[in-house]
Design an enzyme around this catalytic site. Structure first.
Site, PDB file in Angstrom:
ATOM      1  CB  CYS A 159      19.764  14.889  23.999  1.00 41.93           C
ATOM      2  SG  CYS A 159      20.904  13.499  23.746  1.00 41.93           S
ATOM      3  CG  HIS A 208      21.123  15.495  19.825  1.00 46.65           C
ATOM      4  ND1 HIS A 208      21.396  16.009  21.076  1.00 46.65           N
ATOM      5  CD2 HIS A 208      20.063  16.210  19.359  1.00 46.65           C
ATOM      6  CE1 HIS A 208      20.551  16.986  21.346  1.00 46.65           C
ATOM      7  NE2 HIS A 208      19.731  17.130  20.325  1.00 46.65           N
ATOM      8  CG  HIS A 258      16.790  19.513  20.851  1.00 40.76           C
ATOM      9  ND1 HIS A 258      18.047  19.427  20.327  1.00 40.76           N
ATOM     10  CD2 HIS A 258      16.365  20.777  20.564  1.00 40.76           C
ATOM     11  CE1 HIS A 258      18.376  20.570  19.746  1.00 40.76           C
ATOM     12  NE2 HIS A 258      17.369  21.399  19.867  1.00 40.76           N
TER      13      HIS A 258
END
Length: 346
Positions: free
Chosen positions: A262, A310, A322
């Protein structure tokens, strides 16, 4: 991971057909749950039975992602320490060369003085057939004596500095070894969590495996959603780069161009715009000015969970792009797919 998924849709007829008795108390509880979900903020953690296989898989993915960001941080620190060690070792080598050169100078001075010694200077002057030449040599010896004293002082300073550099290099090397051990530990944790998740999915009933393939952090779109206007400059370049990565695989610890985790996707995307940002999602949360979610515009970084483990890039129209988790390619999902920690404008 539980925080990676939106609540599943209301059960359809096939599930209703299996429900044969619903007491008034159960109906009341179900209504209360539905009301609570309706009142929950967008992106709130989904409600799954704690012992459900998918809930455990979700949790394992979340733990693996947290360990991945720990791995990224430790790897980044290791790279910096390795560079620092190299610079210190170069300095130590140059310092040793300087000391060796000064010792050579001292040796040469000592040799000249030795060869000129052995007789009282006044007697040598009386006996010499070339008094002027002798006086010139004596003056030269005096100058060499002064040079020797200066070199000795400089040598002492250089030796102290070299000792300090060697001590710093030794400390940095020890720090580097600890950082390497941290990298290895995080790597083992990631691999263990992912292996547990794969084993759990493999042992799950077919319906659960299919649900895991469908249900993710959000819609899981790979098509191009409409892009909101008003984006330009480096944000536009970063957005274009992130969009170009859609469909590429999630690879933990990777920052492109063929695979991403990520935070690696965010770092790579902004690098294509000529902008350097930190490697980890926690670092990226602090890489610019924070704005409210309602003010988000394309190119803003959206970090999730309290620990910012994240990160995604806002695309406009309620969508982010993402790298979700292992097995899921880079894609679009709703910005409210899980609790937002911060929105950062780089």
């Amino acid at each position: 991971m539980a925080s990676h998924r939106r609540s599943s849709a209301t059960p359809g007829p096939s599930r209703s057909a299996r429900v044969t008795v619903l007491s008034a108390a159960a109906a009341t509880a179900a209504a209360a749950t539905a009301a609570a979900l309706a009142a929950a903020p967008a992106g709130a953690d989904p409600v799954r039975p704690a012992d459900a296989p998918q809930a455990r898989v979700d949790a394992l993915f979340a733990e693996a992602e947290q360990a991945t960001e720990g791995f990224n941080a430790a790897a980044e620190r290791t790279d910096k320490l390795r560079s620092r060690v190299g610079a210190l070792q170069d300095n130590v080598a140059r310092g040793q060369e300087d000391i060796n050169r000064m010792r050579d100078v001292l040796g040469q001075v000592a040799g000249v003085q030795y060869r000129s010694g052995g007789m009282d200077p006044a007697l040598r002057l009386l006996l010499t057939s070339d008094p002027d030449g002798y006086l010139d040599r004596a003056a030269a010896l005096d100058r060499m004596g002064e040079q020797q004293a200066g070199v000795l002082t400089e040598l002492g300073r250089a030796q102290r500095k070299l000792d300090q550099q060697r001590a710093e290099a030794a400390r940095t090397l020890a720090d580097l070894e600890r950082s390497r051990a941290a990298v290895a530990a995080h790597k083992r944790t990631v691999e263990r969590k992912l292996a547990e998740a794969r084993a759990l999915l493999a042992a799950a009933p077919k319906d659960d495996r299919e649900e895991a393939g469908r249900a993710s952090r959000g819609d899981g779109r790979e098509d191009l959603p409409p892009l909101a206007g008003g984006v330009s400059g480096r944000a536009a370049a970063a957005v274009a780069a992130a969009r170009s990565a859609v469909g590429r695989p999630y690879v933990w610890g990777a920052n492109g161009p063929d695979g991403f985790d990520c935070s690696g996707l965010m770092q790579w995307s902004y690098a294509q715009a000529g902008v350097g940002i930190p490697r980890t999602s926690q670092g990226q949360r602090g890489a610019g000015r924070h704005v409210s979610l309602s003010e988000a515009r394309p190119g803003d970084l959206v970090t999730y969970r309290d620990d910012a483990s994240h990160v995604a890039m806002y695309m406009g129209n309620g969508q982010v792009v993402h790298a979700p988790y292992p097995g899921a390619p880079v894609r679009y999902d709703p910005v409210g797919m899980m609790p937002v920690s911060a929105v950062t404008r780089v």
